[in-house]
Scaffold this active site. Structure first.
Site, mmCIF file in Angstrom:
data_model
loop_
_atom_site.group_PDB
_atom_site.id
_atom_site.type_symbol
_atom_site.label_atom_id
_atom_site.label_comp_id
_atom_site.label_asym_id
_atom_site.label_seq_id
_atom_site.Cartn_x
_atom_site.Cartn_y
_atom_site.Cartn_z
ATOM 1 N N ILE A 191 0.823 -1.217 0.000
ATOM 2 C CA ILE A 191 0.000 0.000 0.000
ATOM 3 C C ILE A 191 0.860 1.270 0.000
ATOM 4 C CG2 ILE A 191 -0.250 0.423 2.481
ATOM 5 C CD1 ILE A 191 -3.284 0.595 2.016
ATOM 6 N N HIS A 238 6.943 -11.259 6.058
ATOM 7 C CA HIS A 238 6.637 -10.837 4.682
ATOM 8 C C HIS A 238 7.916 -10.581 3.909
ATOM 9 C CE1 HIS A 238 6.620 -7.277 7.301
ATOM 10 N NE2 HIS A 238 7.124 -6.600 6.286
#
Ligand code: AMP
Length: 135
Positions: A29, A97
């Site tokens: 994002i 991640h």
């Protein structure tokens, strides 16, 4: 529960690129460059040393494929894969991640690399300690 667990559960939307039984990949994002992708295990572990072999293998299996997709989609020919562990190492979301970050012109990952010099005695000590840890 982290924001990534909520994305996996479908409680929060994401721009999903890939999903299988163990892995989800979606657009970051706050991209460092166009096409910045996050690849996460569905297993809710904060740092990579906590991850099961099964999750680790599943991520390893798809990372090159996802890197190819990022390259083809963006035209990037260079990219970094970044994986932060711990707040001191710049980890903000405490769910494992991998970032795939295309290098496009000057946009992408800025890397500081303050290389030292490996001394023989220290190298021998480290190898011995790491082999001991691996068992
Ligand atoms: P790190 O500093 O390695 O923990 O990076 C966390 C990354 O997660 C950052 O690049 C954020 O932009 C990204 N991020 C945080 N929340 C979301 C979200 N809801 N959807 C997509 N990416 C996110």
């Amino acid at each position: 529960m982290t924001i990534f667990s909520r994305i996996i559960a479908g409680e929060i939307p994401c721009h999903r690129v890939y999903e299988d039984e163990h892995v989800l990949a979606f657009l970051d994002i706050g991209p460092l460059s166009d096409g910045h992708l996050l690849v996460i295990p569905k297993e809710a572990k904060a740092q990579i040393h906590e991850l099961s072999d099964e999750s680790a293998a599943a991520i390893g299996r798809v990372l090159p494929r996802l890197a190819r997709a990022v390259m083809q989609a963006t035209g990037a020919t260079a990219y970094n894969i970044l994986q932060n562990n711990g707040a001191m190492a710049h980890q903000a979301v405490m769910h494992v991640h991998f970032h795939i970050i295309p290098r496009i012109g000057t946009s992408g990952l800025g890397v500081g690399w303050n290389a030292g010099k490996l001394e023989g005695a220290r190298a021998a000590d480290l190898v011995s300690r790491m082999k001991g840890a691996l068992g």
